[in-house]
Write a protein that holds these residues in place. Structure first.
Motif, PDB file in Angstrom:
ATOM      1  N   HIS A 109      72.222  21.055  44.157  1.00 31.45           N
ATOM      2  CA  HIS A 109      73.310  21.382  43.438  1.00 31.45           C
ATOM      3  C   HIS A 109      74.307  20.305  43.084  1.00 31.45           C
ATOM      4  CE1 HIS A 109      71.908  25.540  43.944  1.00 31.45           C
ATOM      5  NE2 HIS A 109      71.896  25.344  45.301  1.00 31.45           N
ATOM      6  N   THR A 110      74.849  20.472  41.774  1.00 31.41           N
ATOM      7  CA  THR A 110      76.058  19.522  41.495  1.00 31.41           C
ATOM      8  C   THR A 110      77.020  19.461  42.532  1.00 31.41           C
ATOM      9  OG1 THR A 110      75.784  19.667  39.373  1.00 31.41           O
ATOM     10  CG2 THR A 110      77.926  18.933  39.946  1.00 31.41           C
ATOM     11  N   THR A 111      77.602  20.774  42.859  1.00 28.00           N
ATOM     12  CA  THR A 111      78.477  20.873  43.892  1.00 28.00           C
ATOM     13  C   THR A 111      77.888  21.937  44.986  1.00 28.00           C
ATOM     14  OG1 THR A 111      80.430  20.755  42.351  1.00 28.00           O
ATOM     15  CG2 THR A 111      80.814  21.809  44.546  1.00 28.00           C
ATOM     16  N   PRO A 112      77.349  21.186  46.073  1.00 28.50           N
ATOM     17  CA  PRO A 112      76.612  22.112  47.186  1.00 28.50           C
ATOM     18  C   PRO A 112      77.784  22.995  47.800  1.00 28.50           C
ATOM     19  CG  PRO A 112      76.306  19.721  47.527  1.00 28.50           C
ATOM     20  CD  PRO A 112      77.297  19.769  46.313  1.00 28.50           C
ATOM     21  N   GLU A 113      77.125  23.712  48.815  1.00 29.04           N
ATOM     22  CA  GLU A 113      78.143  24.580  49.705  1.00 29.04           C
ATOM     23  C   GLU A 113      78.546  23.728  50.596  1.00 29.04           C
ATOM     24  OE1 GLU A 113      79.044  27.598  49.427  1.00 29.04           O
ATOM     25  OE2 GLU A 113      77.460  28.618  48.127  1.00 29.04           O
ATOM     26  N   SER A 114      79.718  23.753  51.044  1.00 31.39           N
ATOM     27  CA  SER A 114      80.761  22.898  52.115  1.00 31.39           C
ATOM     28  C   SER A 114      79.564  22.695  53.125  1.00 31.39           C
ATOM     29  CB  SER A 114      82.100  23.612  52.254  1.00 31.39           C
ATOM     30  OG  SER A 114      81.634  25.033  53.258  1.00 31.39           O
ATOM     31  N   ARG A 115      78.962  23.484  53.883  1.00 25.63           N
ATOM     32  CA  ARG A 115      78.066  23.093  54.909  1.00 25.63           C
ATOM     33  C   ARG A 115      77.259  21.996  54.815  1.00 25.63           C
ATOM     34  NH1 ARG A 115      73.500  21.964  56.707  1.00 25.63           N
ATOM     35  NH2 ARG A 115      72.814  22.773  58.492  1.00 25.63           N
ATOM     36  N   ASP A 116      76.601  21.944  53.660  1.00 24.51           N
ATOM     37  CA  ASP A 116      75.840  20.908  53.302  1.00 24.51           C
ATOM     38  C   ASP A 116      76.347  19.630  52.870  1.00 24.51           C
ATOM     39  OD1 ASP A 116      73.662  22.713  53.554  1.00 24.51           O
ATOM     40  OD2 ASP A 116      74.086  23.628  51.417  1.00 24.51           O
ATOM     41  N   VAL A 117      77.611  19.737  52.462  1.00 28.54           N
ATOM     42  CA  VAL A 117      78.473  18.667  52.152  1.00 28.54           C
ATOM     43  C   VAL A 117      78.784  18.013  53.493  1.00 28.54           C
ATOM     44  CG1 VAL A 117      80.612  17.706  51.213  1.00 28.54           C
ATOM     45  CG2 VAL A 117      79.235  19.532  49.885  1.00 28.54           C
TER      46      VAL A 117
END
Length: 503
Positions: free
Chosen positions: A157-165
């Motif tokens: 994703h361009t902006t992943p979910e925070s957990r993945d960040v």
């Protein structure tokens, strides 16, 4: 980490139970839950994670964090052995839990976030390259790919979910990374996927019509972008880097200053970091740069006015992150074009073939304007191939038709990612605008056939623009997703036409 340690970092409205077992992970997708995981059940745009709590428990979840009082009550009454926390905002809780579980890597890495309709990917790549040239290790998160201290990974994703960040940041920090450069989408900002990341530098490239299938109006679209700067939902950045040409920048200056940010603008002829003059060349551009900290001539390998702006945004951002002016000047000649952004395809043909991600009317205008500069000296034509994605904002279809027709000598309208829509129905919404421009055009729903047709129509000195998909490697159809790379398809078509073969 234990359950008590984790919930101490959450903003909870209710809790029940406890566990002395070590936590093995934090997940928001029940399919990824393993024994010892904490499952964050949160309401999303298309589904509600609270529907999958029982599956998470069956998979061995140690505890549940939920943003549904109904789920909380259900678990407290019927599954008292499962510790559970109720929170008001699921995505905020996901960020809090993830940051805690991964050891708060956001405290070790300074973040630069880039938002805007066009230019995010190129600006992110250039910013990272400038930071790397200053010997800084980076994490890059964006549309094309992710980078973790030099390792390239597939972008989900361009902006992943925070957990993945936070997981990416933790891996990067363990490898010595000190900088995060990330594209920040309007969807991500609106949905709260950026919770927990304190952006040191925030960049605004521009705002043009896009994503109205999601935001409905331009004001709501801009309001989502504004969240990166105004301090109302996310902390305001230390430095806001803003495009001096965009009419929305005045609003952002006021919003960012209200949040305590310093302001730095960039532009061609205007702005704090500005190109007082520039000359486009076949291999890029020569730019005379004036800034509050020095002046220099930049020799760039990126073509077109739009890339002058992207370079200025990246230069300003890297300087805001503390890279010395002279280091940045020395690094610019070594910057490389970004995949799928004005990417040439060369099989020895006597005309130019360019693959580009342009998928809005503004991006198409920029693309055809750059192509017009390339053909001006030799009287060549511009042949533009483009389509519009299915299940997306329908209002931009005629706008893209006008943009392509007005900027081109021949247009081939074709499929992009039609998804669940009939490709011919999409093209029927494009065609009236194309016809109104008076430009010669052809309708060909099969994208591979359309690429072959565009290349077969080209004459010496022409420029063929294959627009819309850029770096993408797949085409999404109604019943399946198939491999499709515009550059590879174009190269194969050129070879079919007799170019690039050994004599």
């Amino acid at each position: 980490m234990l359950w008590s340690d984790l919930i101490a970092e959450l903003t909870a409205v209710g809790s029940s139970g406890s566990s002395s077992q070590p936590i093995t992970g934090v997940e928001y997708d029940s399919r990824r839950v393993r024994p010892g995981s904490v499952f964050v059940a949160m309401k999303g745009g298309t589904t509600d994670g609270n529907r999958y709590v029982d599956k998470a428990i069956a998979a061995g979840a140690l505890g549940i964090i939920t943003d549904s009082s109904r789920t909380f009550d259900h678990l407290v009454v019927y599954k008292s052995e499962i510790p559970v926390v109720e929170v008001e905002h699921g995505r905020r809780a996901l960020a809090e839990a993830s940051a805690a579980f991964f050891g708060h890597p956001e405290r070790k890495i300074a973040a630069t976030g880039i938002t805007g309709t066009n230019g995010k990917t190129t600006t992110a790549f250039l910013t990272e390259a400038l930071l790397n040239a200053a010997a800084r290790k980076t994490v890059l998160i964006g549309t094309i790919e992710y980078h973790v201290a030099g390792e390239i990974r597939h972008s989900v994703h361009t902006t992943p979910e925070s957990r993945d960040v936070f997981e990416l940041l933790a891996e990067g920090a363990a490898r010595g990374a000190t900088e995060l450069v990330t594209e920040v989408s309007s969807h991500g900002l609106d949905q709260g996927r950026n919770f927990g990341i304190p952006f040191d530098v925030a960049v605004f490239t521009n705002l043009t019509r896009d994503h109205l299938d999601y935001h409905v109006t331009m004001e709501k679209y801009f309001a989502a972008k504004r969240l990166l700067f105004d301090g109302t939902v996310y902390p305001a950045p230390r430095v806001a880097v803003l495009n001096a040409h965009d009419e929305r920048t005045l609003d952002l200056i006021e919003a960012a200053r209200g949040g305590g940010s310093s302001i730095c603008t960039y532009g061609i002829g205007i702005g704090d970091f500005r190109a007082t003059s520039h000359k486009l060349t076949p291999g890029g551009a020569t730019i005379q740069l004036e800034t509050p900290v020095g002046s220099a001539q930049l020799n760039s390998h990126l073509a077109g006015d739009v890339n002058v702006l992207n370079l200025l945004a990246a230069f300003t951002s890297a300087h805001a992150r503390g890279v010395a002016f002279d280091e940045l000047v020395d690094a610019v000649p070594h910057l490389k074009p970004v995949p799928g952004r004005f990417q040439p395809v060369d099989a020895g043909q006597p005309f130019t073939v360019i693959v580009d991600y342009a998928h809005t009317d503004d991006a198409l205008r920029n693309l055809t304007a750059l192509a017009r500069q390339l053909v001006a000296a030799n009287d060549g034509r511009i042949i533009t191939l483009f389509g519009c994605g299915g299940d997306r904002d329908r209002t931009k279809r005629p706008k893209m038709g006008y943009a392509a027709g007005e900027g081109s000598d021949l247009v081939i309208a074709t499929s992009d990612n039609p998804r669940s829509e009939d490709p011919r129905a999409i093209l029927a919404e494009i065609e009236p605008a194309l016809k109104a421009t008076g430009t010669h055009y052809t309708i060909e729903p099969d994208r591979a056939a359309a690429i072959h047709l565009a290349l077969n129509s080209a004459q010496p000195n022409d420029v063929v623009l294959i627009a819309g998909k850029g770096h993408e490697r797949e085409q999404i159809l109604a019943d399946r997703t198939v491999p499709f790379d515009d550059a590879e398809v174009a190269l194969a078509a050129l070879r079919d036409l007799g170019y690039g073969k050994e004599s």
